[in-house]
Write a protein that holds these residues in place. Structure first.
Motif, PDB file in Angstrom:
ATOM      1  N   LEU A 246       0.812  -1.219   0.000  1.00 64.00           N
ATOM      2  CA  LEU A 246       0.000   0.000   0.000  1.00 64.00           C
ATOM      3  C   LEU A 246       0.845   1.269   0.000  1.00 64.00           C
ATOM      4  CD1 LEU A 246      -2.741  -1.040   2.604  1.00 64.00           C
ATOM      5  CD2 LEU A 246      -3.027  -0.836   0.116  1.00 64.00           C
ATOM      6  N   ASP A 247       2.150   1.129  -0.020  1.00 66.33           N
ATOM      7  CA  ASP A 247       3.056   2.266   0.165  1.00 66.33           C
ATOM      8  C   ASP A 247       3.416   2.929  -1.159  1.00 66.33           C
ATOM      9  OD1 ASP A 247       4.787   4.119   1.184  1.00 66.33           O
ATOM     10  OD2 ASP A 247       6.261   2.683   1.929  1.00 66.33           O
ATOM     11  N   LEU A 248       2.943   4.156  -1.352  1.00 68.04           N
ATOM     12  CA  LEU A 248       3.356   4.971  -2.497  1.00 68.04           C
ATOM     13  C   LEU A 248       4.629   5.746  -2.203  1.00 68.04           C
ATOM     14  CD1 LEU A 248      -0.083   6.387  -3.671  1.00 68.04           C
ATOM     15  CD2 LEU A 248       1.482   5.022  -5.077  1.00 68.04           C
ATOM     16  N   SER A 249       5.096   5.660  -0.972  1.00 70.22           N
ATOM     17  CA  SER A 249       6.310   6.330  -0.505  1.00 70.22           C
ATOM     18  C   SER A 249       6.161   7.849  -0.629  1.00 70.22           C
ATOM     19  CB  SER A 249       7.529   5.811  -1.260  1.00 70.22           C
ATOM     20  OG  SER A 249       8.724   6.189  -0.592  1.00 70.22           O
ATOM     21  N   ALA A 250       7.288   8.554  -0.709  1.00 68.44           N
ATOM     22  CA  ALA A 250       7.266  10.031  -0.710  1.00 68.44           C
ATOM     23  C   ALA A 250       7.231  10.549  -2.141  1.00 68.44           C
ATOM     24  CB  ALA A 250       8.482  10.562   0.045  1.00 68.44           C
ATOM     25  N   ASN A 251       6.218  10.188  -2.865  1.00 66.61           N
ATOM     26  CA  ASN A 251       6.152  10.494  -4.297  1.00 66.61           C
ATOM     27  C   ASN A 251       4.986  11.396  -4.671  1.00 66.61           C
ATOM     28  OD1 ASN A 251       8.451   8.997  -5.273  1.00 66.61           O
ATOM     29  ND2 ASN A 251       7.329   7.138  -4.730  1.00 66.61           N
ATOM     30  N   ALA A 252       4.577  12.242  -3.731  1.00 70.58           N
ATOM     31  CA  ALA A 252       3.422  13.098  -3.984  1.00 70.58           C
ATOM     32  C   ALA A 252       3.666  14.144  -5.059  1.00 70.58           C
ATOM     33  CB  ALA A 252       3.007  13.794  -2.682  1.00 70.58           C
ATOM     34  N   THR A 253       4.919  14.391  -5.398  1.00 68.52           N
ATOM     35  CA  THR A 253       5.213  15.462  -6.348  1.00 68.52           C
ATOM     36  C   THR A 253       5.064  15.037  -7.805  1.00 68.52           C
ATOM     37  OG1 THR A 253       6.769  17.284  -6.675  1.00 68.52           O
ATOM     38  CG2 THR A 253       7.681  15.070  -6.699  1.00 68.52           C
ATOM     39  N   TRP A 254       4.962  13.712  -8.083  1.00 67.14           N
ATOM     40  CA  TRP A 254       4.895  13.237  -9.463  1.00 67.14           C
ATOM     41  C   TRP A 254       3.484  13.413 -10.009  1.00 67.14           C
ATOM     42  CZ3 TRP A 254       9.455  12.521 -11.572  1.00 67.14           C
ATOM     43  CH2 TRP A 254      10.529  12.149 -10.763  1.00 67.14           C
ATOM     44  N   PRO A 255       3.346  13.768 -11.300  1.00 62.67           N
ATOM     45  CA  PRO A 255       2.007  14.022 -11.879  1.00 62.67           C
ATOM     46  C   PRO A 255       1.044  12.856 -11.716  1.00 62.67           C
ATOM     47  CG  PRO A 255       3.725  14.792 -13.368  1.00 62.67           C
ATOM     48  CD  PRO A 255       4.423  14.052 -12.264  1.00 62.67           C
ATOM     49  N   GLU A 256       1.541  11.635 -11.857  1.00 67.91           N
ATOM     50  CA  GLU A 256       0.660  10.474 -11.764  1.00 67.91           C
ATOM     51  C   GLU A 256       0.033  10.364 -10.373  1.00 67.91           C
ATOM     52  OE1 GLU A 256       3.967   9.649 -14.739  1.00 67.91           O
ATOM     53  OE2 GLU A 256       3.782  10.551 -12.736  1.00 67.91           O
ATOM     54  N   VAL A 257       0.837  10.655  -9.347  1.00 59.55           N
ATOM     55  CA  VAL A 257       0.336  10.564  -7.976  1.00 59.55           C
ATOM     56  C   VAL A 257      -0.531  11.771  -7.650  1.00 59.55           C
ATOM     57  CG1 VAL A 257       1.007  10.376  -5.551  1.00 59.55           C
ATOM     58  CG2 VAL A 257       2.335   9.186  -7.305  1.00 59.55           C
ATOM     59  N   SER A 340       0.096  -0.626  -7.075  1.00 61.47           N
ATOM     60  CA  SER A 340       0.929  -1.311  -8.061  1.00 61.47           C
ATOM     61  C   SER A 340       0.823  -0.649  -9.432  1.00 61.47           C
ATOM     62  CB  SER A 340       0.516  -2.785  -8.153  1.00 61.47           C
ATOM     63  OG  SER A 340       1.287  -3.468  -9.106  1.00 61.47           O
ATOM     64  N   ALA A 341      -0.392  -0.275  -9.810  1.00 60.42           N
ATOM     65  CA  ALA A 341      -0.584   0.387 -11.104  1.00 60.42           C
ATOM     66  C   ALA A 341       0.114   1.741 -11.139  1.00 60.42           C
ATOM     67  CB  ALA A 341      -2.075   0.539 -11.389  1.00 60.42           C
ATOM     68  N   LEU A 342       0.042   2.474 -10.043  1.00 57.38           N
ATOM     69  CA  LEU A 342       0.707   3.774  -9.989  1.00 57.38           C
ATOM     70  C   LEU A 342       2.222   3.623 -10.060  1.00 57.38           C
ATOM     71  CD1 LEU A 342      -1.434   5.738  -7.389  1.00 57.38           C
ATOM     72  CD2 LEU A 342      -0.945   6.451  -9.733  1.00 57.38           C
ATOM     73  N   HIS A 343       2.751   2.621  -9.376  1.00 60.26           N
ATOM     74  CA  HIS A 343       4.200   2.382  -9.451  1.00 60.26           C
ATOM     75  C   HIS A 343       4.624   2.055 -10.877  1.00 60.26           C
ATOM     76  CE1 HIS A 343       5.520   2.877  -5.377  1.00 60.26           C
ATOM     77  NE2 HIS A 343       4.729   1.947  -4.889  1.00 60.26           N
ATOM     78  N   ARG A 344       3.803   1.282 -11.596  1.00 56.63           N
ATOM     79  CA  ARG A 344       4.141   0.957 -12.980  1.00 56.63           C
ATOM     80  C   ARG A 344       4.119   2.215 -13.845  1.00 56.63           C
ATOM     81  NH1 ARG A 344       0.829  -3.537 -11.922  1.00 56.63           N
ATOM     82  NH2 ARG A 344      -0.935  -2.593 -13.047  1.00 56.63           N
ATOM     83  N   ARG A 345       3.147   3.081 -13.607  1.00 61.32           N
ATOM     84  CA  ARG A 345       3.094   4.330 -14.373  1.00 61.32           C
ATOM     85  C   ARG A 345       4.272   5.235 -14.041  1.00 61.32           C
ATOM     86  NH1 ARG A 345      -2.309   7.356 -13.465  1.00 61.32           N
ATOM     87  NH2 ARG A 345      -1.345   8.744 -15.029  1.00 61.32           N
ATOM     88  N   LEU A 346       4.658   5.261 -12.785  1.00 60.72           N
ATOM     89  CA  LEU A 346       5.787   6.112 -12.381  1.00 60.72           C
ATOM     90  C   LEU A 346       7.096   5.624 -12.991  1.00 60.72           C
ATOM     91  CD1 LEU A 346       5.013   6.697  -8.586  1.00 60.72           C
ATOM     92  CD2 LEU A 346       5.118   8.455 -10.359  1.00 60.72           C
ATOM     93  N   ALA A 347       7.323   4.310 -12.933  1.00 64.80           N
ATOM     94  CA  ALA A 347       8.555   3.708 -13.479  1.00 64.80           C
ATOM     95  C   ALA A 347       9.790   4.514 -13.062  1.00 64.80           C
ATOM     96  CB  ALA A 347       8.454   3.605 -15.002  1.00 64.80           C
TER      97      ALA A 347
END
Length: 532
Positions: A246-257, A340-347
């Motif tokens: 469930l962890d998106l980590s500290a990635n709030a700045t990316w457009p996808e998130v 998981s889908a967001l992580h794949r989009r972030l790559a």
């Protein structure tokens, strides 16, 4: 039993559970040291008062316990001011005890040694509170107030100035007994309202800040109960454990998130100020929350800062999470699949600005899975803010967010190593930033702290070079000449090695002495060229 004030203070600090003091003796603080010799407190001598503050900061972040700093009047206090500013911005407890001129001399402007117009006024804006002791009988109450800040409020540095003429005054006061202090509990009605909104949510989002690190079990259980994606701040890294689904980590700045966050219908933010350096490092105001925002913070002043809530609770994060867990209904919301889908989009591992650092973090995780990694403001730390996974909280922190000072990494890592001798500690620093506090290498040798100092050597201030290029400004002042780090380390009696490839780094880490400090210099140009 009577003691001099200085002797009583030293014994009282130990009674309050403080075990370490960072300080450089001066003629104005000698009497404090009379009480230190042979006592229960460990004294560590930094090479600069700024280093003392950064060491106390790293000590507290790594252990959750405050340390003390003994600092001389005037220049000692202005030297430690930057470290206090960093600790205040990141809510890090630190007790700074300083001398000040005699009571009869305060504010007189007579040119006394170390005199400032007002030491209190200078430091008040960099501390939770700054108190100048005028009546020795008040010291027990002032010290109790400081410890109460650390235990029951938003922590930060506390400063106590003691006039020189008070150190040898007799203090007739018993040593403090252990007090059990409790932070604010959440309002039951507010918990009931928050529970209703969260139970009804279709697209919940959880934002966890540094206020959650005292109870990672509750944070993890709350995320799983909600089955909601989780964004953490840097100071909350590892609160869910390593690679939690469930962890998106500290990635709030990316457009996808950002897009996902803007679509959340209920957002629960716990122990986070929702500041730009955690949620908007592109500084464009693009992180938006349009759903119902529930904020929980121990500091009422934070509840309406940055993102005003629909519901605000003044409460200790741990108590609030425990109360919510007792009421929330488990609901399956496909949180892991969304993450998981967001992580794949972030790559992120494939992005050109991140890819060079992927092997660095893979090696550090493989060789030192439980290490505390302490960062300065430098390229690999900026990448680590997004890429580095930690298995527990208090295992990754740095100065690239919030106050954003340079020179933090090395002394803060020394403080962490003193606080947690059971864990490996890595200082991840750049050649530009580490020159601010290079002298603290002496502490690593003196205390025989087996820290690993990894220097990313890119010949200057690379981030500012790029910023100048982007702004069309001719490069100036961004190429400071660095020393020969190999010879410098040797001069301190510290083993050093220069590496150019991931393979060489892994070999150096595996072959290092486990009972002494070492410095590993990474040639950034050759490291990156090897990936072309």
């Amino acid at each position: 039993m009577s003691h001099t004030l200085a002797h009583w203070l030293v014994r009282a600090l130990a009674a309050h559970g403080i075990d370490t003091v960072f300080g450089i003796p001066g003629v104005h603080t000698i009497e404090l040291y009379r009480g230190l010799a042979g006592g229960a407190l460990r004294h560590v001598t930094p090479r600069h008062e700024q280093g003392a503050g950064f060491m106390a900061d790293g000590y507290a972040r790594a252990s959750g316990r405050p340390a003390a700093c003994f600092i001389i009047t005037g220049p000692g206090m202005t030297n430690i001011a930057t470290a206090m500013g960093q600790a205040l911005a990141d809510s890090v407890p630190m007790l700074v005890i300083s001398s000040v001129n005699r009571r009869a001399e305060l504010g007189m402007g007579e040119g006394r040694l170390h005199e400032m117009p007002s030491q209190h006024d200078t430091l008040a804006g960099l501390s939770v509170f700054s108190h100048t002791l005028l009546d020795p009988a008040n010291l027990p109450r002032v010290l109790d107030r400081a410890l109460a800040v650390f235990d029951t409020a938003r922590p930060g540095p506390v400063h106590i100035s003691i006039p020189r003429d008070l150190f040898n005054v007799t203090l007739e006061s018993p040593l403090p007994a252990t007090a059990h202090l409790y932070a604010p509990a959440p309002d039951p009605e507010a918990i009931a309202q928050a529970t209703q909104w969260l139970n009804e949510a279709q697209r919940p989002l959880l934002l966890l800040g540094g206020g959650c690190v005292r109870n990672p079990e509750a944070a993890r259980a709350l995320a799983e109960r909600l089955d909601a994606p989780v964004l953490t701040t840097i100071n909350a890294r590892g609160v869910l454990g390593r690679n939690h689904p469930l962890d998106l980590s500290a990635n709030a700045t990316w457009p996808e998130v950002r897009e996902f966050a803007a679509q959340a219908d209920v957002i629960l933010a716990i122990g986070t100020e929702l500041g730009e350096t955690d949620y908007d490092v592109t500084f464009d105001g693009g992180f938006r929350l349009t759903g119902r925002l529930i904020r929980i913070d121990i500091d009422p002043g934070q509840l309406n800062a940055n993102h005003p809530p629909a519901l605000g609770l003044v409460a200790d994060a741990s108590a609030a999470m425990t109360n919510l867990l007792a009421r929330l209904t488990p609901v399956e919301r496909n949180g892991a699949a969304i993450v998981s889908a967001l992580h794949r989009r972030l790559a992120l591992h494939e992005r050109p600005d991140m890819a060079p650092f992927v092997p660095l973090f893979e090696i550090l995780t493989r060789v030192l899975p439980e290490a505390i990694i302490v960062g300065d403001s430098t390229a690999p730390v900026y990448a680590a803010n997004h890429l580095l996974a930690r298995g527990a909280p208090r295992r990754f922190f740095n100065a690239s967010t919030g106050y954003g000072t340079l020179g933090y990494g090395l002394p803060a890592a020394l403080g962490a190593a003193l606080a947690r001798p059971d864990l490996p500690v890595v200082a991840l620093v750049g050649d530009g930033g580490v020159m601010f506090t290079l002298a603290e290498l002496g502490v690593a040798l003196e205390e025989q702290l087996p820290i690993i100092i990894v220097v990313w050597h890119n010949a200057g201030f690379e981030e500012i070079r790029r910023a100048m290029d982007s702004a069309g400004v001719t490069r100036l002042g961004v190429d400071p000449v660095a020393p020969d780090f190999q010879q410098l380390a040797a001069g301190f009696g510290i083993a050093a090695l220069r590496v150019t490839t991931p393979q060489a780094l892994e070999e150096a880490l595996n072959n290092r002495a486990l009972d002494a400090p070492c410095l590993i210099e990474i040639d950034a140009g050759q490291w990156q060229a090897g990936r072309v």
